[in-house]
Design a protein around this motif. Sequence first.
Motif, PDB file in Angstrom:
ATOM      1  N   PHE A  37       0.835  -1.212   0.000  1.00  0.00           N
ATOM      2  CA  PHE A  37       0.000   0.000   0.000  1.00  0.00           C
ATOM      3  C   PHE A  37       0.870   1.262   0.000  1.00  0.00           C
ATOM      4  O   PHE A  37       0.389   2.340  -0.343  1.00  0.00           O
ATOM      5  CB  PHE A  37      -0.845   0.088   1.286  1.00  0.00           C
ATOM      6  CG  PHE A  37      -1.935  -0.918   1.411  1.00  0.00           C
ATOM      7  CD1 PHE A  37      -3.184  -0.688   0.849  1.00  0.00           C
ATOM      8  CD2 PHE A  37      -1.737  -2.093   2.123  1.00  0.00           C
ATOM      9  CE1 PHE A  37      -4.216  -1.610   0.984  1.00  0.00           C
ATOM     10  CE2 PHE A  37      -2.764  -3.023   2.268  1.00  0.00           C
ATOM     11  CZ  PHE A  37      -3.999  -2.777   1.700  1.00  0.00           C
ATOM     12  N   ALA A  38       2.120   1.144   0.490  1.00  0.00           N
ATOM     13  CA  ALA A  38       2.939   2.338   0.744  1.00  0.00           C
ATOM     14  C   ALA A  38       3.047   3.178  -0.518  1.00  0.00           C
ATOM     15  O   ALA A  38       3.446   2.690  -1.574  1.00  0.00           O
ATOM     16  CB  ALA A  38       4.330   1.922   1.220  1.00  0.00           C
ATOM     17  N   ALA A  39       2.686   4.432  -0.400  1.00  0.00           N
ATOM     18  CA  ALA A  39       2.747   5.319  -1.567  1.00  0.00           C
ATOM     19  C   ALA A  39       2.532   6.754  -1.122  1.00  0.00           C
ATOM     20  O   ALA A  39       1.947   7.007  -0.067  1.00  0.00           O
ATOM     21  CB  ALA A  39       1.667   4.945  -2.587  1.00  0.00           C
ATOM     22  N   GLU A  40       3.040   7.678  -1.935  1.00  0.00           N
ATOM     23  CA  GLU A  40       2.545   9.054  -1.876  1.00  0.00           C
ATOM     24  C   GLU A  40       1.249   9.009  -2.668  1.00  0.00           C
ATOM     25  O   GLU A  40       1.213   8.454  -3.775  1.00  0.00           O
ATOM     26  CB  GLU A  40       3.546  10.014  -2.506  1.00  0.00           C
ATOM     27  CG  GLU A  40       4.829  10.201  -1.713  1.00  0.00           C
ATOM     28  CD  GLU A  40       4.603  10.887  -0.372  1.00  0.00           C
ATOM     29  OE1 GLU A  40       3.570  11.579  -0.204  1.00  0.00           O
ATOM     30  OE2 GLU A  40       5.454  10.718   0.516  1.00  0.00           O
ATOM     31  N   THR A  41       0.164   9.592  -2.134  1.00  0.00           N
ATOM     32  CA  THR A  41      -1.151   9.298  -2.720  1.00  0.00           C
ATOM     33  C   THR A  41      -1.981  10.505  -3.153  1.00  0.00           C
ATOM     34  O   THR A  41      -3.051  10.307  -3.727  1.00  0.00           O
ATOM     35  CB  THR A  41      -2.006   8.507  -1.713  1.00  0.00           C
ATOM     36  OG1 THR A  41      -2.207   9.307  -0.549  1.00  0.00           O
ATOM     37  CG2 THR A  41      -1.376   7.183  -1.333  1.00  0.00           C
ATOM     38  N   HIS A  42      -1.539  11.712  -2.856  1.00  0.00           N
ATOM     39  CA  HIS A  42      -2.463  12.815  -3.126  1.00  0.00           C
ATOM     40  C   HIS A  42      -2.134  13.528  -4.445  1.00  0.00           C
ATOM     41  O   HIS A  42      -1.069  14.120  -4.583  1.00  0.00           O
ATOM     42  CB  HIS A  42      -2.438  13.799  -1.961  1.00  0.00           C
ATOM     43  CG  HIS A  42      -3.578  14.781  -2.014  1.00  0.00           C
ATOM     44  ND1 HIS A  42      -4.852  14.429  -2.391  1.00  0.00           N
ATOM     45  CD2 HIS A  42      -3.633  16.103  -1.745  1.00  0.00           C
ATOM     46  CE1 HIS A  42      -5.633  15.491  -2.358  1.00  0.00           C
ATOM     47  NE2 HIS A  42      -4.922  16.514  -1.971  1.00  0.00           N
ATOM     48  N   VAL A  43      -3.066  13.456  -5.394  1.00  0.00           N
ATOM     49  CA  VAL A  43      -2.843  14.012  -6.738  1.00  0.00           C
ATOM     50  C   VAL A  43      -2.373  15.461  -6.654  1.00  0.00           C
ATOM     51  O   VAL A  43      -1.401  15.850  -7.316  1.00  0.00           O
ATOM     52  CB  VAL A  43      -4.144  13.922  -7.574  1.00  0.00           C
ATOM     53  CG1 VAL A  43      -3.983  14.646  -8.907  1.00  0.00           C
ATOM     54  CG2 VAL A  43      -4.539  12.472  -7.809  1.00  0.00           C
ATOM     55  N   ASP A  44      -3.027  16.283  -5.829  1.00  0.00           N
ATOM     56  CA  ASP A  44      -2.658  17.707  -5.762  1.00  0.00           C
ATOM     57  C   ASP A  44      -1.214  17.896  -5.290  1.00  0.00           C
ATOM     58  O   ASP A  44      -0.504  18.760  -5.788  1.00  0.00           O
ATOM     59  CB  ASP A  44      -3.606  18.461  -4.824  1.00  0.00           C
ATOM     60  CG  ASP A  44      -4.978  18.645  -5.465  1.00  0.00           C
ATOM     61  OD1 ASP A  44      -5.036  18.909  -6.677  1.00  0.00           O
ATOM     62  OD2 ASP A  44      -5.980  18.509  -4.743  1.00  0.00           O
ATOM     63  N   ARG A  45      -0.790  17.085  -4.319  1.00  0.00           N
ATOM     64  CA  ARG A  45       0.598  17.215  -3.850  1.00  0.00           C
ATOM     65  C   ARG A  45       1.561  16.773  -4.940  1.00  0.00           C
ATOM     66  O   ARG A  45       2.679  17.281  -5.033  1.00  0.00           O
ATOM     67  CB  ARG A  45       0.815  16.386  -2.578  1.00  0.00           C
ATOM     68  CG  ARG A  45       0.094  16.930  -1.365  1.00  0.00           C
ATOM     69  CD  ARG A  45       0.613  16.266  -0.100  1.00  0.00           C
ATOM     70  NE  ARG A  45      -0.299  16.492   1.011  1.00  0.00           N
ATOM     71  CZ  ARG A  45       0.045  17.088   2.160  1.00  0.00           C
ATOM     72  NH1 ARG A  45       1.264  17.518   2.366  1.00  0.00           N
ATOM     73  NH2 ARG A  45      -0.853  17.238   3.121  1.00  0.00           N
ATOM     74  N   SER A  46       1.148  15.832  -5.789  1.00  0.00           N
ATOM     75  CA  SER A  46       2.059  15.351  -6.839  1.00  0.00           C
ATOM     76  C   SER A  46       2.300  16.431  -7.885  1.00  0.00           C
ATOM     77  O   SER A  46       3.318  16.413  -8.577  1.00  0.00           O
ATOM     78  CB  SER A  46       1.516  14.077  -7.493  1.00  0.00           C
ATOM     79  OG  SER A  46       0.535  14.333  -8.483  1.00  0.00           O
ATOM     80  N   ILE A  47       1.376  17.379  -7.991  1.00  0.00           N
ATOM     81  CA  ILE A  47       1.550  18.473  -8.955  1.00  0.00           C
ATOM     82  C   ILE A  47       2.656  19.406  -8.460  1.00  0.00           C
ATOM     83  O   ILE A  47       3.472  19.901  -9.232  1.00  0.00           O
ATOM     84  CB  ILE A  47       0.198  19.203  -9.156  1.00  0.00           C
ATOM     85  CG1 ILE A  47      -0.789  18.252  -9.852  1.00  0.00           C
ATOM     86  CG2 ILE A  47       0.385  20.504  -9.954  1.00  0.00           C
ATOM     87  CD1 ILE A  47      -2.237  18.706  -9.831  1.00  0.00           C
ATOM     88  N   GLY A  48       2.727  19.599  -7.138  1.00  0.00           N
ATOM     89  CA  GLY A  48       3.763  20.475  -6.573  1.00  0.00           C
ATOM     90  C   GLY A  48       5.091  19.778  -6.355  1.00  0.00           C
ATOM     91  O   GLY A  48       6.132  20.421  -6.368  1.00  0.00           O
ATOM     92  N   ASP A  49       5.068  18.451  -6.138  1.00  0.00           N
ATOM     93  CA  ASP A  49       6.302  17.738  -5.775  1.00  0.00           C
ATOM     94  C   ASP A  49       6.320  16.339  -6.390  1.00  0.00           C
ATOM     95  O   ASP A  49       6.191  15.337  -5.693  1.00  0.00           O
ATOM     96  CB  ASP A  49       6.398  17.642  -4.231  1.00  0.00           C
ATOM     97  CG  ASP A  49       7.545  16.750  -3.786  1.00  0.00           C
ATOM     98  OD1 ASP A  49       8.551  16.647  -4.524  1.00  0.00           O
ATOM     99  OD2 ASP A  49       7.438  16.130  -2.699  1.00  0.00           O
ATOM    100  N   PRO A  50       6.500  16.249  -7.724  1.00  0.00           N
ATOM    101  CA  PRO A  50       6.478  14.920  -8.348  1.00  0.00           C
ATOM    102  C   PRO A  50       7.589  13.993  -7.853  1.00  0.00           C
ATOM    103  O   PRO A  50       7.416  12.775  -7.830  1.00  0.00           O
ATOM    104  CB  PRO A  50       6.659  15.217  -9.837  1.00  0.00           C
ATOM    105  CG  PRO A  50       6.412  16.671 -10.004  1.00  0.00           C
ATOM    106  CD  PRO A  50       6.686  17.331  -8.690  1.00  0.00           C
ATOM    107  N   ALA A  51       8.737  14.549  -7.431  1.00  0.00           N
ATOM    108  CA  ALA A  51       9.901  13.699  -7.134  1.00  0.00           C
ATOM    109  C   ALA A  51       9.603  12.677  -6.042  1.00  0.00           C
ATOM    110  O   ALA A  51       9.988  11.507  -6.150  1.00  0.00           O
ATOM    111  CB  ALA A  51      11.091  14.576  -6.744  1.00  0.00           C
ATOM    112  N   SER A  52       8.916  13.097  -4.985  1.00  0.00           N
ATOM    113  CA  SER A  52       8.669  12.154  -3.887  1.00  0.00           C
ATOM    114  C   SER A  52       7.730  11.029  -4.343  1.00  0.00           C
ATOM    115  O   SER A  52       7.785   9.911  -3.818  1.00  0.00           O
ATOM    116  CB  SER A  52       8.084  12.877  -2.670  1.00  0.00           C
ATOM    117  OG  SER A  52       6.831  13.434  -2.996  1.00  0.00           O
TER     118      SER A  52
END
Length: 335
Positions: free
Chosen positions: A80-95
């Motif tokens: 399950f482990a993941a970065e999961t929030h679409v909006d945060r991925s727009i600001g910080d794709p690297a993580s």
Amino acid sequence: METWLITGGLGFIGSHFIRHLLGQNSDLRVINLDKITYAANRENLSDLAEHPHYEFHQGDIADPKDVRPLIGRVDLIVNFAAETHVDRSIGDPASFIQTDMLGVHVLLEAARESSIRRFVQVSTDEVYGEAGQKPSTEEDPFMPKSPYAASKAGGDRLAFAYFATYGTPVVITRCSNNYGSFQYPEKMIPLFITNAMEDKPLPVYGDGLNSRDWIHVEDHCRALELLAQAPGIEGETFNIGTGEERTILEMARAILKTLEKPEDLIQSVTDRPGHVRRHAVAAKKIERELGWSPKVTLKEGLPKTIRWYVENPGWWRRIRDGEFRAYYQRMYANR
Ligand code: NAD
């Protein structure tokens, strides 16, 4: 007695899954490996902290030093482990690339050298991109539209490649939008519920007519347990969803109605870049082959979920008073 490694088990779905597993199976041990990012919450599993079959390790799936010592002890992995929030991925794709792709690679490498009987990669329906005229099927091409969706697509295909190349016993799942208790309030449903409870505006992106297929987290957990156990499905992919499609606006109105709050709390804000208009999955394969079907309707599950947030203000207020506050400012102050 089998031991299962659950990664990301202090998050929303992972914590539900661990509680589900230990509630249903007296002969199962669970090891939870979680990095404890902003999205993790020890309170989600405080009732199981002393359970004799539960063990917690803080660690990063992308770090072999954290993963390798555990792999030899486990029979099965559900990632399950993941970065999961679409909006945060727009600001910080690297993580997102780091955990959702490279992290999956580290886990798969460790699994390849071990004798685990199954590796369940929890992917997402976001990998398909727009559903268009009909719900996405497992054969549809990938057209991910956010860095989150693209990173998950990478993890999804890497898992399949390990099956095809090395015979790693991988099963891939692509579920629709989950809701339920213990969901971090950056996500739409708990955000709208908790904002409404505090008489704050409900920020709806654009015209609010984007639609999603909504599934109660307990239905997702039942599907995942089946997919972890069913024989002979290595290398296969299963969609999980309900067909209960609703627009964001419909969900906002339903939440306000249940909480007896006025509709003028709905506030249209600038749309999300790359916002997918429609996510919808056909879950016919899991229904036909494994006999799974959703049990919790939206009509029953949404009020139940709202009630949980009403009855547990301490849980979400502690989050909203923490890291969430700065995030909310960044996201919504000038939108
Ligand atoms: P969440 O954000 O609530 O929790 C994620 C958990 O993973 C957190 O506890 C976090 O600390 C942990 N984590 C993050 N990076 C890590 C790392 N590098 N190493 C170890 N742990 C790490 O997420 P969620 O909503 O519970 O989603 C769980 C999984 O289900 C994700 O893989 C997500 O892509 C997938 N999924 C979610 C939904 C949904 O609607 N929430 C739908 C389909 C698929």
